[in-house]
Motif scaffolding. Structure first.
Motif, mmCIF file in Angstrom:
data_model
loop_
_atom_site.group_PDB
_atom_site.id
_atom_site.type_symbol
_atom_site.label_atom_id
_atom_site.label_comp_id
_atom_site.label_asym_id
_atom_site.label_seq_id
_atom_site.Cartn_x
_atom_site.Cartn_y
_atom_site.Cartn_z
ATOM 1 N N GLU A 118 18.950 54.907 88.400
ATOM 2 C CA GLU A 118 20.312 55.279 88.796
ATOM 3 C C GLU A 118 21.361 54.803 87.803
ATOM 4 O OE1 GLU A 118 21.131 54.026 92.748
ATOM 5 O OE2 GLU A 118 19.518 55.220 93.649
ATOM 6 N N HIS A 119 20.978 53.924 86.895
ATOM 7 C CA HIS A 119 21.915 53.416 85.907
ATOM 8 C C HIS A 119 21.465 53.794 84.501
ATOM 9 C CE1 HIS A 119 22.256 50.576 89.366
ATOM 10 N NE2 HIS A 119 23.538 50.755 89.146
ATOM 11 N N GLU A 120 22.412 54.164 83.678
ATOM 12 C CA GLU A 120 22.156 54.319 82.256
ATOM 13 C C GLU A 120 22.504 52.992 81.602
ATOM 14 O OE1 GLU A 120 23.877 56.758 78.364
ATOM 15 O OE2 GLU A 120 24.491 57.334 80.392
ATOM 16 N N VAL A 121 21.503 52.344 80.998
ATOM 17 C CA VAL A 121 21.682 50.984 80.505
ATOM 18 C C VAL A 121 21.661 50.969 78.981
ATOM 19 C CG1 VAL A 121 20.808 48.627 80.536
ATOM 20 C CG2 VAL A 121 20.569 50.067 82.576
ATOM 21 N N ALA B 6 12.928 51.017 80.874
ATOM 22 C CA ALA B 6 12.712 52.360 81.378
ATOM 23 C C ALA B 6 13.320 53.392 80.437
ATOM 24 C CB ALA B 6 13.323 52.482 82.778
ATOM 25 N N ALA B 7 13.081 54.670 80.763
ATOM 26 C CA ALA B 7 13.616 55.746 79.935
ATOM 27 C C ALA B 7 15.139 55.744 79.912
ATOM 28 C CB ALA B 7 13.087 57.086 80.451
ATOM 29 N N SER B 8 15.743 55.140 80.939
ATOM 30 C CA SER B 8 17.206 55.117 81.025
ATOM 31 C C SER B 8 17.831 54.026 80.167
ATOM 32 C CB SER B 8 17.634 54.924 82.484
ATOM 33 O OG SER B 8 17.111 53.704 83.001
ATOM 34 N N VAL B 9 17.006 53.272 79.414
ATOM 35 C CA VAL B 9 17.501 52.173 78.583
ATOM 36 C C VAL B 9 17.615 52.624 77.133
ATOM 37 C CG1 VAL B 9 17.018 49.863 77.707
ATOM 38 C CG2 VAL B 9 16.535 50.413 80.097
#
Length: 332
Positions: A25-28, A43-46
């Motif tokens: 849920e967060h783009e980091v 994760a892929a969002s990092v």
């Protein structure tokens, strides 16, 4: 939400990275001076971004983000206060300046129990206790300086939501090798720290401490990012460790020793560069307050999943096993 984490490869940073990227849920954006060995760590969002908060441009990175979680900190070298000051004091000022310049709505900053002024009682204190530092140790002075910096920032930027977290001593298994190096130095070989080989543990008289698992601190960080809260929050696992609890954890007999003797011995060894921490830091350990965590439980909805004993046990298990991770500071 789009969140920047400074110091993302360290003890608290790696835990915060796991927590904030777990559900997607967060783009980091993960900031660290050195990239992890595994390029897609997290994760892929990092997204990793190499940066030094003491000198590199931060405004470009912070533009358009919803929150900055500032965890970058140098504990060593304790003999080079100019080096730690550049990262810890100057770096924090530069982070806050960049937050103000681009209008980041929220900043979450890691303080410490060591920022609190010393106490001579065991009554848990709340977040209103003075934060002038637990001793003259550089670490305590710099944490107190950050508290004053945040005071000034809050006063001049009332539209920015500022959260400061004050954790007890924070441990996790993957940081055990890093913390062995930070606090024990070259003489603290992993094999020597195997509890099975330690029959007697000297415990300074009057020692009592709280601890918290880094994963629990990370959950508080996530709550501080997501909830409309501000101000300071104490974080500690359940329980207080004293002589009996330490002996039980170590599985060894304990013997009480005078704190002054320990401090003088550490100071002498530190001046000779035989150990990496000065006696003034031990003095802080003996005089930090016990903390009440009522505010974190009420306003952050935070309940630690690990006791203080669990957190220390993770360290004690990990050190002789050379526990670590692919993050450069945590490498075994």
């Amino acid at each position: 939400m789009k969140v920047v984490i400074t110091g993302a490869s360290g003890n608290l940073g790696s835990a915060a990275l796991r927590e904030l990227s777990a559900d997607g849920e967060h783009e980091v954006i993960a900031l660290a001076r050195r990239r992890p060995e595994v390029e897609n760590a997290g994760a892929a969002s990092v997204r990793w971004h190499p940066a030094d908060v003491s000198r590199d441009d931060l405004t470009t990175i912070f533009t358009g983000v919803d929150a900055v979680v500032h965890l970058a900190w140098k504990f060593q070298p304790t003999h080079r206060q100019d080096v730690t000051w550049r990262t810890n004091a100057v770096g924090t000022r530069r982070v806050l300046d960049a937050v103000a310049e681009v209008g980041v709505p929220a900043v979450v900053c890691a303080s410490s129990v060591a920022a609190y002024s010393p106490v001579d009682h065991d009554t848990p204190v709340d977040e209103t206790w003075l934060t002038d530092g637990a001793s003259e140790a550089t670490y305590c002075r710099e944490k107190a300086y950050v508290e004053r910096t945040l005071d000034g920032f809050e006063a001049s930027h009332p539209d920015t939501r500022v959260v400061r977290l004050r954790p007890a001593f924070a441990f996790q298994r993957s940081a055990a090798s890093e913390q062995r190096r930070i606090f024990g130095g070259a003489l603290a070989r992993p094999a020597l720290l195997d509890r099975r080989r330690i029959p007697i543990v000297p415990v300074p008289s009057g020692l009592r401490l709280q601890a918290v698992h880094a994963g629990d601190v990370a959950r508080a960080i996530a709550a501080a990012v997501e909830r409309p809260v501000s101000g300071a929050f104490n974080l500690a696992g359940e329980g207080v460790l004293r002589r009996d609890e330490i002996g039980d954890l170590m599985g060894a007999r304990t013997v009480e020793v005078p704190p002054g003797l320990v401090q003088r011995g550490l100071d002498a060894a530190w001046r000779l560069h035989a150990v990496p921490v000065p006696g003034s830091l031990f003095n802080a350990l003996m005089h930090v307050p016990l903390m009440s965590t009522d505010r974190a439980r009420t306003e952050l909805g935070w309940t630690p999943r690990h006791s203080g004993r669990d957190a220390v046990n993770a360290l004690l298990e990990g050190m002789p096993q050379r526990a670590g991770s692919t993050m450069p500071p945590l490498h075994p």
